[in-house]
Each structure stands twice: as C-alpha cells, then as structure tokens.
Write a protein that holds these residues in place. Structure first.
Motif, PDB file in Angstrom:
ATOM      1  N   LEU A 154       9.705   2.539   1.011  1.00 23.12           N
ATOM      2  CA  LEU A 154       9.297   2.036  -0.300  1.00 23.12           C
ATOM      3  C   LEU A 154      10.447   1.260  -0.922  1.00 23.12           C
ATOM      4  O   LEU A 154      11.580   1.747  -0.988  1.00 23.12           O
ATOM      5  CB  LEU A 154       8.905   3.203  -1.218  1.00 23.12           C
ATOM      6  CG  LEU A 154       8.635   2.868  -2.681  1.00 23.12           C
ATOM      7  CD1 LEU A 154       7.394   1.998  -2.801  1.00 23.12           C
ATOM      8  CD2 LEU A 154       8.477   4.135  -3.513  1.00 23.12           C
ATOM      9  N   TYR A 155      10.150   0.029  -1.384  1.00 22.04           N
ATOM     10  CA  TYR A 155      11.129  -0.793  -2.084  1.00 22.04           C
ATOM     11  C   TYR A 155      10.746  -0.829  -3.563  1.00 22.04           C
ATOM     12  O   TYR A 155       9.590  -1.106  -3.908  1.00 22.04           O
ATOM     13  CB  TYR A 155      11.146  -2.213  -1.528  1.00 22.04           C
ATOM     14  CG  TYR A 155      11.516  -2.282  -0.069  1.00 22.04           C
ATOM     15  CD1 TYR A 155      12.851  -2.378   0.331  1.00 22.04           C
ATOM     16  CD2 TYR A 155      10.535  -2.248   0.917  1.00 22.04           C
ATOM     17  CE1 TYR A 155      13.188  -2.431   1.679  1.00 22.04           C
ATOM     18  CE2 TYR A 155      10.856  -2.297   2.259  1.00 22.04           C
ATOM     19  CZ  TYR A 155      12.190  -2.387   2.636  1.00 22.04           C
ATOM     20  OH  TYR A 155      12.523  -2.438   3.969  1.00 22.04           O
ATOM     21  N   VAL A 156      11.699  -0.552  -4.443  1.00 22.11           N
ATOM     22  CA  VAL A 156      11.451  -0.524  -5.881  1.00 22.11           C
ATOM     23  C   VAL A 156      12.330  -1.566  -6.552  1.00 22.11           C
ATOM     24  O   VAL A 156      13.568  -1.501  -6.461  1.00 22.11           O
ATOM     25  CB  VAL A 156      11.733   0.871  -6.483  1.00 22.11           C
ATOM     26  CG1 VAL A 156      11.479   0.853  -7.986  1.00 22.11           C
ATOM     27  CG2 VAL A 156      10.860   1.934  -5.810  1.00 22.11           C
ATOM     28  N   ASP A 157      11.709  -2.528  -7.218  1.00 22.61           N
ATOM     29  CA  ASP A 157      12.426  -3.546  -7.990  1.00 22.61           C
ATOM     30  C   ASP A 157      12.343  -3.139  -9.457  1.00 22.61           C
ATOM     31  O   ASP A 157      11.366  -3.433 -10.142  1.00 22.61           O
ATOM     32  CB  ASP A 157      11.786  -4.911  -7.764  1.00 22.61           C
ATOM     33  CG  ASP A 157      12.577  -6.046  -8.401  1.00 22.61           C
ATOM     34  OD1 ASP A 157      13.466  -5.752  -9.224  1.00 22.61           O
ATOM     35  OD2 ASP A 157      12.301  -7.213  -8.092  1.00 22.61           O
ATOM     36  N   THR A 158      13.350  -2.440  -9.933  1.00 18.97           N
ATOM     37  CA  THR A 158      13.307  -1.911 -11.302  1.00 18.97           C
ATOM     38  C   THR A 158      13.385  -3.008 -12.345  1.00 18.97           C
ATOM     39  O   THR A 158      12.880  -2.847 -13.459  1.00 18.97           O
ATOM     40  CB  THR A 158      14.457  -0.915 -11.527  1.00 18.97           C
ATOM     41  OG1 THR A 158      15.712  -1.545 -11.220  1.00 18.97           O
ATOM     42  CG2 THR A 158      14.281   0.324 -10.654  1.00 18.97           C
ATOM     43  N   SER A 159      14.002  -4.151 -12.032  1.00 14.54           N
ATOM     44  CA  SER A 159      14.153  -5.219 -13.031  1.00 14.54           C
ATOM     45  C   SER A 159      12.812  -5.860 -13.362  1.00 14.54           C
ATOM     46  O   SER A 159      12.515  -6.152 -14.524  1.00 14.54           O
ATOM     47  CB  SER A 159      15.149  -6.268 -12.553  1.00 14.54           C
ATOM     48  OG  SER A 159      14.680  -6.889 -11.374  1.00 14.54           O
ATOM     49  N   THR A 160      11.980  -6.096 -12.341  1.00 16.29           N
ATOM     50  CA  THR A 160      10.689  -6.747 -12.566  1.00 16.29           C
ATOM     51  C   THR A 160       9.539  -5.752 -12.621  1.00 16.29           C
ATOM     52  O   THR A 160       8.388  -6.148 -12.812  1.00 16.29           O
ATOM     53  CB  THR A 160      10.400  -7.779 -11.464  1.00 16.29           C
ATOM     54  OG1 THR A 160      10.362  -7.110 -10.192  1.00 16.29           O
ATOM     55  CG2 THR A 160      11.465  -8.859 -11.439  1.00 16.29           C
ATOM     56  N   GLY A 161       9.806  -4.455 -12.434  1.00  8.24           N
ATOM     57  CA  GLY A 161       8.773  -3.433 -12.563  1.00  8.24           C
ATOM     58  C   GLY A 161       7.722  -3.489 -11.478  1.00  8.24           C
ATOM     59  O   GLY A 161       6.528  -3.529 -11.763  1.00  8.24           O
ATOM     60  N   ARG A 162       8.153  -3.481 -10.200  1.00  6.69           N
ATOM     61  CA  ARG A 162       7.190  -3.547  -9.124  1.00  6.69           C
ATOM     62  C   ARG A 162       7.711  -2.798  -7.901  1.00  6.69           C
ATOM     63  O   ARG A 162       8.924  -2.566  -7.760  1.00  6.69           O
ATOM     64  CB  ARG A 162       6.868  -4.998  -8.753  1.00  6.69           C
ATOM     65  CG  ARG A 162       8.089  -5.838  -8.401  1.00  6.69           C
ATOM     66  CD  ARG A 162       7.717  -7.272  -8.108  1.00  6.69           C
ATOM     67  NE  ARG A 162       8.876  -8.056  -7.690  1.00  6.69           N
ATOM     68  CZ  ARG A 162       8.802  -9.239  -7.107  1.00  6.69           C
ATOM     69  NH1 ARG A 162       7.623  -9.791  -6.879  1.00  6.69           N
ATOM     70  NH2 ARG A 162       9.888  -9.887  -6.747  1.00  6.69           N
ATOM     71  N   VAL A 163       6.792  -2.428  -7.016  1.00  2.60           N
ATOM     72  CA  VAL A 163       7.155  -1.698  -5.805  1.00  2.60           C
ATOM     73  C   VAL A 163       6.417  -2.312  -4.625  1.00  2.60           C
ATOM     74  O   VAL A 163       5.410  -3.006  -4.787  1.00  2.60           O
ATOM     75  CB  VAL A 163       6.803  -0.195  -5.916  1.00  2.60           C
ATOM     76  CG1 VAL A 163       7.412   0.413  -7.183  1.00  2.60           C
ATOM     77  CG2 VAL A 163       5.297   0.027  -5.888  1.00  2.60           C
ATOM     78  N   ARG A 164       6.955  -2.018  -3.403  1.00  7.07           N
ATOM     79  CA  ARG A 164       6.308  -2.504  -2.184  1.00  7.07           C
ATOM     80  C   ARG A 164       6.524  -1.499  -1.071  1.00  7.07           C
ATOM     81  O   ARG A 164       7.655  -1.059  -0.816  1.00  7.07           O
ATOM     82  CB  ARG A 164       6.869  -3.874  -1.776  1.00  7.07           C
ATOM     83  CG  ARG A 164       6.295  -4.435  -0.486  1.00  7.07           C
ATOM     84  CD  ARG A 164       6.643  -5.916  -0.320  1.00  7.07           C
ATOM     85  NE  ARG A 164       8.086  -6.152  -0.349  1.00  7.07           N
ATOM     86  CZ  ARG A 164       8.885  -6.072   0.727  1.00  7.07           C
ATOM     87  NH1 ARG A 164       8.384  -5.719   1.893  1.00  7.07           N
ATOM     88  NH2 ARG A 164      10.171  -6.326   0.616  1.00  7.07           N
ATOM     89  N   PHE A 165       5.429  -1.104  -0.424  1.00  7.28           N
ATOM     90  CA  PHE A 165       5.478  -0.230   0.736  1.00  7.28           C
ATOM     91  C   PHE A 165       5.470  -1.070   2.007  1.00  7.28           C
ATOM     92  O   PHE A 165       4.871  -2.148   2.046  1.00  7.28           O
ATOM     93  CB  PHE A 165       4.267   0.704   0.774  1.00  7.28           C
ATOM     94  CG  PHE A 165       4.256   1.752  -0.305  1.00  7.28           C
ATOM     95  CD1 PHE A 165       4.795   3.012  -0.077  1.00  7.28           C
ATOM     96  CD2 PHE A 165       3.688   1.480  -1.536  1.00  7.28           C
ATOM     97  CE1 PHE A 165       4.757   3.983  -1.064  1.00  7.28           C
ATOM     98  CE2 PHE A 165       3.642   2.443  -2.528  1.00  7.28           C
ATOM     99  CZ  PHE A 165       4.188   3.702  -2.293  1.00  7.28           C
TER     100      PHE A 165
END
Length: 383
Positions: A115-126
């Motif tokens: 799981l990748y979490v981009d906290t700056s833009t508020g999104r995730v990707r599995f």
C-alpha cells in the motif's frame, strides 16, 4: 481559504487554519498550520489512485485504511495498535510505503499486498486494488470545500453568528453559527453553462445514522446531548426530518468543533403501533464537524456514501437575472442584520433578517461592469 489544484489537475477550494506562534515575539511571530479533527472518508478511484476529499493528512496523527470496513494497517480489536512494522517513508516520492499488507486481516498467509499512501494529496494506491469499498481514517490539515470537475476560484468567506428559530418542534431559538463561502465556478467547454457565482454554507453538524428523528406530540424526541460533560440539548438546532443536529461554535463554555457528542434520541422509524413512543437508541457518540448545508429552499437528504456523511458537497448557484461570465465576487454580511437578532421573536416576526451583500464583475452587456445584489437565505426548511 484558497483555490488549489488537486492531484487530478482540477482547481477546487480549500480551507486551512493557522495559529500565530508568539514564541518569536513581536513582528517575528510565525503562523503554524493547525490540524482539523479526525475524519473517516470514502475513497474514490481517480487515475489509478483512491482519493479522499480532504488532503494534507497529518503523519503525526492516527492513520488507518479500511477495506470493506476492516482496518488493514491496525488491529481492529485494539484501534491504532500497529499490526506490522513494515512501513517506510520514501523521501524521493514523499510516499509512505506499507509492505506485507493483508486485505483480510486475521487470515494466515495473506500478507502479500503493498500500500502506498500519499499524505500530501490525500490518496492511496494498492498493488492489487481491493474489489470492496475503501475508506480512510485520518487527520486533515486542509479541507476541500468544493469537489467537482469545474474550476472553482476567487473565494470569499466569513463567519455568520446569527440566531434562528429551532427546527425542532417545541424548542426555542438557537445561535446558528455558519461559515459562508461565495466564489466563481468556471463554465464548461462546449456547453451553454457560463462562469457564474456559487454559494454554500457550512455548520457544525452531526448526522444521525438512523435518519429522521421521532416527533411525538409536537416534541422532538432528543433526550440529551452531552458535549464536554455538559448537557447542551437546549442550545442545538435539531432537524428531525433530515436527522441532523447543528451545533453553535461554543456551548456552555466549550468549543464544540472536534468534540465528541453523546446523543440519546428516538429514531422516527422506531415509532410503530406496538411502540407508539418509539424505541430509544443506546447513546450515540459522534464527532462534531463542519459540514455543508443546503442554502436554498431545496432540502438535501443526508449523504449515504461515507460513514458519517463527511463527503457531502452542496454547491448552490447564486440567483441573478443573467449568468454570463460573472466573477471577482466581494461579499459581506449586512451589519444592520444584527439590530434585531437579540430581540425576542414575536408571532408576527418569527424569523430573523439575514441580508448578505454581493458585488461582482460581469461582461453580460458586452463590457466589464460592476453589479450588486443582496440575498436573504432562508433558515427554516421548506418541505
């Protein structure tokens, strides 16, 4: 409050809050970004990612991603207890990388996803995208005010601490603190829609998960609302039909935003012939948040696409004679509005004056001119 470009390339409106850090003293004080309260939001697929409405997630606060309502980062029995240690921060991309993630916690030999979490833009990707709904629990530092495919710019905002009659039958008037937003929404290419002005209001809100609240014998069936240890039932605005409770900014000396409200009430659906007085629900605990409210005579039902209705966006076009390239709005609340606010309402004057002045630029007559009008939004619902 400002316009910013989202990860999908669209311009939306955002709100951040800062506090002056007086440690430096004098004119050297710095503004320190403040977090909003924790929220849980449904993530929507955009460009290969799963996107939340609100952005700039705090990495210092609790973070969880839930698939089908089950947390995949933390043990759901003991909330926010780390379930695994395989998380790194990739400085080059700015992403949190969680390896060995299981989409079915508790099942052996399934910890194979990443799981990748981009906290700056508020999104995730599995790496392998789940087939069920994905939500995230996080603490945003920027809240998105609009969320649509048209460019939203030139926002004006102000706080409106007015009074209004209570929506709940048999209840007295309340202070209806609202934050107003007025801005320019761009037209649509190849469409007859022209750029024009939009408005919305937000109030501190709690949505009832069971929908409408019972009204029996003309009395709204809310037994108690406890915030900060105080019963503030008489200070809130209850919309029994829509199952919403609106809070003032301060009640009994307590700032309500971000506080947990403990509510004891009777849902309308529990009133039957067998139970004419309804069935009182166990105490409901909800976090009080700023949420959109309808600002016209058209009521908006509580949203159903997120756990607590936190993704609701209600944008309303400002009423005017023409809509042809309207922009550069300036707006303020008429100070004379408050001349009568503290007076006790009478049967002949049950509602309160509430005038907002608007000034803006338009090329509707072939040249750039200034226009103005006043709007007087209704506070009581029209059903």
């Amino acid at each position: 409050t400002f316009s910013g470009t989202a990860a999908d390339g669209n311009a939306d409106l955002y709100a951040c809050r800062y506090l002056p850090d007086s440690a430096a003293g004098g004119n050297n004080a710095q503004l320190v970004l403040q977090s909003f309260s924790q929220v849980t939001e449904l993530l929507k697929p955009i460009g290969g990612w799963l996107q939340a409405r609100d952005v700039a997630w705090s990495r210092a606060a609790g973070l969880n991603v839930l698939v089908g309502g089950v947390g995949v980062l933390y043990d759901t029995v003991a909330p926010f207890k780390p379930q695994f240690k395989n998380v790194t921060f990739d400085r080059a991309s700015g992403l949190l990388v969680y390896t060995g993630v299981s989409l079915t916690p508790g099942t052996l030999n399934t910890f194979t996803n990443t799981l990748y979490v981009d906290t700056s833009t508020g999104r995730v990707r599995f790496v392998t995208t789940p087939t069920t709904a994905v939500t995230a629990t996080f603490t945003p530092q920027a809240r998105r005010i609009t969320e649509d495919s048209r460019a939203d710019t030139g926002v004006v905002t102000f706080l409106d601490p007015t009074f209004k009659p209570n929506e709940g039958p048999g209840l007295g008037r309340v202070q209806a603190d609202q934050r107003w937003y007025l801005w320019r929404k761009a037209g649509v290419s190849g469409d007859s829609t022209s750029a024009t002005l939009y408005q919305k209001a937000q109030r501190l809100t709690v949505f009832q998960p069971d929908g409408p609240i019972a009204v029996i014998g003309g009395i709204t069936q809310v037994k108690s609302i406890i915030v900060g240890g105080a019963d503030i039932t008489a200070q809130v605005d209850v919309d029994a039909v829509l199952g919403r409770i609106y809070f003032p900014i301060s009640a009994s000396g307590t700032i309500t935003e971000g506080q947990e409200a403990t509510i004891i009430y009777t849902p309308a659906g529990s009133v039957t012939n067998a139970h004419p007085s309804g069935v009182q629900m166990p105490p409901l605990k909800c976090i009080i948040q700023w949420q959109d409210v309808a600002v016209s005579n058209v009521d908006s039902a509580p949203p159903t696409d997120t756990p607590a209705g936190l993704a609701m966006v209600v944008d309303t076009k400002v009423t005017m004679d023409k809509h042809i390239n309207e922009n550069n709005v300036a707006a303020f609340l008429d100070t004379s509005t408050y001349n009568d606010l503290l007076a006790v309402p009478t049967p002949a004057k049950p509602d309160y004056p509430h005038k907002i002045w608007l000034f803006w630029n338009s090329t509707r007559n072939g040249t750039a001119d200034l226009y103005y009008e006043t709007i007087n939004p209704r506070f009581t619902a029209s059903r």
